[in-house]
Design a protein around this motif. Structure first.
Motif, PDB file in Angstrom:
ATOM      1  N   MET A  95       0.850  -1.185   0.000  1.00 40.99           N
ATOM      2  CA  MET A  95       0.000   0.000   0.000  1.00 40.99           C
ATOM      3  C   MET A  95       0.891   1.242   0.000  1.00 40.99           C
ATOM      4  O   MET A  95       1.884   1.285   0.694  1.00 40.99           O
ATOM      5  N   PHE A 117      -2.918   5.199  -1.687  1.00 36.96           N
ATOM      6  CA  PHE A 117      -3.927   4.360  -1.041  1.00 36.96           C
ATOM      7  C   PHE A 117      -4.449   5.015   0.244  1.00 36.96           C
ATOM      8  O   PHE A 117      -5.664   5.135   0.450  1.00 36.96           O
ATOM      9  N   TYR A 118      -3.527   5.469   1.077  1.00 36.15           N
ATOM     10  CA  TYR A 118      -3.945   6.058   2.364  1.00 36.15           C
ATOM     11  C   TYR A 118      -4.644   7.410   2.151  1.00 36.15           C
ATOM     12  O   TYR A 118      -5.640   7.724   2.817  1.00 36.15           O
ATOM     13  N   LEU A 134      -8.206   6.959   1.114  1.00 35.61           N
ATOM     14  CA  LEU A 134      -9.085   6.641   2.247  1.00 35.61           C
ATOM     15  C   LEU A 134      -9.483   7.923   2.987  1.00 35.61           C
ATOM     16  O   LEU A 134     -10.639   8.095   3.374  1.00 35.61           O
ATOM     17  N   ASN A 152       4.739   2.177  12.891  1.00 36.97           N
ATOM     18  CA  ASN A 152       4.941   0.871  12.272  1.00 36.97           C
ATOM     19  C   ASN A 152       4.105   0.659  11.017  1.00 36.97           C
ATOM     20  O   ASN A 152       4.102  -0.429  10.440  1.00 36.97           O
ATOM     21  N   GLY A 153       3.339   1.668  10.638  1.00 38.75           N
ATOM     22  CA  GLY A 153       2.581   1.533   9.395  1.00 38.75           C
ATOM     23  C   GLY A 153       1.158   1.040   9.567  1.00 38.75           C
ATOM     24  O   GLY A 153       0.474   0.759   8.585  1.00 38.75           O
ATOM     25  N   GLU A 154       0.691   0.945  10.806  1.00 35.40           N
ATOM     26  CA  GLU A 154      -0.694   0.504  11.022  1.00 35.40           C
ATOM     27  C   GLU A 154      -1.655   1.691  10.915  1.00 35.40           C
ATOM     28  O   GLU A 154      -1.369   2.780  11.431  1.00 35.40           O
ATOM     29  N   ILE A 155      -2.775   1.497  10.262  1.00 40.37           N
ATOM     30  CA  ILE A 155      -3.791   2.555  10.207  1.00 40.37           C
ATOM     31  C   ILE A 155      -4.421   2.676  11.588  1.00 40.37           C
ATOM     32  O   ILE A 155      -5.032   1.730  12.091  1.00 40.37           O
ATOM     33  N   SER A 204      -6.405   5.539  12.517  1.00 40.53           N
ATOM     34  CA  SER A 204      -7.699   6.213  12.423  1.00 40.53           C
ATOM     35  C   SER A 204      -7.850   6.861  11.066  1.00 40.53           C
ATOM     36  O   SER A 204      -6.871   7.117  10.372  1.00 40.53           O
ATOM     37  N   CYS A 205      -9.099   7.112  10.715  1.00 36.99           N
ATOM     38  CA  CYS A 205      -9.410   7.822   9.474  1.00 36.99           C
ATOM     39  C   CYS A 205     -10.689   8.600   9.750  1.00 36.99           C
ATOM     40  O   CYS A 205     -11.753   8.009   9.931  1.00 36.99           O
ATOM     41  N   ARG A 214      -7.592   4.628  20.391  1.00 43.98           N
ATOM     42  CA  ARG A 214      -7.310   3.268  19.948  1.00 43.98           C
ATOM     43  C   ARG A 214      -6.087   2.718  20.683  1.00 43.98           C
ATOM     44  O   ARG A 214      -6.062   1.551  21.094  1.00 43.98           O
ATOM     45  N   ILE A 222     -18.396  11.311 -12.855  1.00 45.15           N
ATOM     46  CA  ILE A 222     -18.738  10.878 -11.494  1.00 45.15           C
ATOM     47  C   ILE A 222     -17.488  11.002 -10.632  1.00 45.15           C
ATOM     48  O   ILE A 222     -16.472  10.365 -10.904  1.00 45.15           O
ATOM     49  N   ARG A 249     -19.119   8.171  -5.186  1.00 42.14           N
ATOM     50  CA  ARG A 249     -20.389   7.480  -4.949  1.00 42.14           C
ATOM     51  C   ARG A 249     -20.581   7.279  -3.453  1.00 42.14           C
ATOM     52  O   ARG A 249     -19.625   6.957  -2.762  1.00 42.14           O
ATOM     53  N   GLU A 254     -23.407   5.350  -0.600  1.00 44.11           N
ATOM     54  CA  GLU A 254     -24.548   4.450  -0.491  1.00 44.11           C
ATOM     55  C   GLU A 254     -25.493   4.910   0.600  1.00 44.11           C
ATOM     56  O   GLU A 254     -25.052   5.275   1.691  1.00 44.11           O
ATOM     57  N   LEU A 269     -24.713   9.676  -6.571  1.00 43.51           N
ATOM     58  CA  LEU A 269     -23.590   9.946  -7.446  1.00 43.51           C
ATOM     59  C   LEU A 269     -23.292  11.436  -7.398  1.00 43.51           C
ATOM     60  O   LEU A 269     -24.154  12.262  -7.724  1.00 43.51           O
TER      61      LEU A 269
END
Lengths: 336, 336
Positions: free
Chosen positions: B1, B5-6, B9, B35-38, B40-41, B63, B318, B321, B323, B330
């Motif tokens: 990743m 990628f990050y 997100l 260490n590369g752990e996600i 929070s977002c 966390r 677009i 998206r 849900e 859209l």
């Protein structure tokens, strides 16, 4: 981020190869390092090629040791790649976690068992979305547990089961789906609707299906070719023209495709005896769809067109969306 | 990743609150551990509430140390939360990385500067999608650099700039968009199209806009209310009926909404002097849309309907998206 988050990424990756893995299932695998870093997220791409777990292991090992790229490049097939992973992993994935959308296989098929691979590389935990119930492949969880690897089953099970629907269906005799291209405002007619990338994807699928079913009206109106010219080495599927009339203008291109059998019939029974069947057509065909056709693939363009829509009552569930440049593909289940 | 990628997100998270942050920008922030752990977002959710960076910091700290939940719960506002983060971080985020869709602010607004927060907590690197060019907030990168924190600008810049289009536009005078609900086959008429969750979202947006513009024909045909009854404490927007005729049946519900000003005009000029303007209507209104209306929101139901579509020529892009149960939204840019 929780287990569902990671499993959803694995499942999303698998969806990229939905249908294209035929007759194998679409499967995704994500590997998380001992410290929680995402190392890789890969999928099974095509029958005969490495399973999702092996692809994810290779990708993770290369990430942790870029020198391994040259090593893995020498593999001529999935078996050799598997052997190279076992020889070169250097415990880099010891303590890692794998998120797999389907229980890792326990059998020697075209490739050695994935459960064994995860065991040998010292994974600490394997999270599995749904169990493999096939006679020849099941039992992966037990292999892992016996080796002392902790497992967890059922994370994102519903999504994983949806992903596997075609696999179970074609394994049990038949999986049938309908494909249509629509504009944003539901127009299916008046020339090509979807873009080149979408049509290339359609051709890749056509190349794998056992049979393509198309209505007689569409054949007469569109005079289609129904081939796979946009991909390299594609197989042109046999065609069943569903029609009460048996006379067709045989100068319509679809009749001139090499190695193709064209059948004209007012019955679909023969179609549902084939494993993997694609229906194509317009609104009329979709309105009168046989109940045994379970999925609808909508390739949606990015335009509204000043023209009449296809008009029918139908309820769908969108399971997944894919993008093809400025078009999208909606993978839908037909509800009623 | 990789960084993209990050950042994607973080941008996806921000899109969940697009428009709802008015008059602030929609911003997302993802925190990756040393260490590369996600970890929070999170996103900025609403004007007056914490910025994305503060939300992500709080979520990451909780966390890593669940005991902090009780501590942070005592905060009565964003300022207090910011102070508690500074007092209680215990270097847990030392060496972490932040991915932020917009350059962290450097100013004391309703909350203290985010750049300072990241600095005080010892972040090692801040990856920024796009720079903040606003006079009062810009300069965050410099604050970080001066403190010895490495920065990187431009990851997913195009997506971040798209996300910010409404913000820059309403800051510069006006942002206008058109909202429509459509079935899968482009039908906009014949009763309610979209589901409860979609309509609730529409009401949340209506509650924030400066003005709602609707065509005279739609008013006469649909006899709408155009209120915000599906949300708590919503503000009912003023309405401009765009029409050559000035006589309307005032028993149409929209005329009876408390604290609402209704204007009837054959000119849209007054609308484009307001900051944040929503247009609603059907196919005819969309066909004749003013070029100053930049975005199109399509709420798409999960059904095909046996009825005529809206028919027009229009090309869209677009961007995102979302849900809403079995419906989707859209977010589209109008191309031509």
């Amino acid at each position: 981020m929780n287990d569902e988050f990671y499993m959803n990424l694995a499942i999303d990756e698998a969806w990229k190869y939905q249908f294209l893995t035929y007759p194998n299932p679409a499967v995704g695998c994500l590997i998380l390092s001992k410290n929680g870093e995402i190392l890789s997220c890969e999928a099974h791409q095509k029958a005969g090629m490495p399973h999702a777990e092996l692809n994810a292991v290779i990708s993770a090992l290369q990430r942790l040791n870029p020198n391994l790229k040259a090593v893995f490049k020498t593999a001529k097939n999935a078996n050799e790649l598997y052997a190279l992973a076992l020889q070169n992993h250097a415990n880099l994935l010891s303590g890692a976690r794998a998120y797999v959308s389907l229980e890792p296989c326990s059998h020697h098929g075209k490739t050695p068992p994935c459960a064994n691979l995860l065991k040998e590389l010292g994974f600490a935990k394997v999270i599995i979305a749904t169990k493999d119930v096939s006679e020849h492949a099941k039992g992966g969880e037990q292999v892992l547990n016996v080796a002392g690897i902790s497992t967890q089953i059922g994370v994102c099970k519903d999504r994983a089961d949806e992903l596997l629907e075609p696999f179970w269906a074609w394994s049990n005799g038949n999986f049938s789906f309908f494909k249509i291209a629509l504009t944003q405002n539901g127009v299916a007619s008046g020339g090509i609707i979807s873009n080149h990338a979408s049509r290339t994807h359609t051709h890749a699928i056509r190349s794998l299906v056992s049979l393509l079913v198309i209505g007689g009206n569409t054949v007469r109106t569109d005079r289609p070719t129904l081939d796979t010219r946009l991909i390299n080495g594609g197989k042109n599927p046999d065609v069943l023209i569903y029609s009460n009339e048996t006379k067709f203008d045989t100068s319509i291109p679809l009749f001139s495709i090499k190695d193709r059998k064209v059948t004209i019939s007012n019955s679909l029974e023969a179609a549902f005896e084939r494993h993997f069947v694609m229906f194509e057509g317009g609104g009329n065909a979709l309105s009168n769809l046989d109940k045994r056709v379970k999925w609808l693939l909508i390739y949606r363009s990015n335009e509204f067109k000043d023209a009449k829509n296809i008009s029918l009552n139908l309820k769908i569930k969108i399971m997944h969306r894919a993008e093809f440049d400025d078009n999208e593909l909606l993978w839908c289940k037909i509800i009623n």
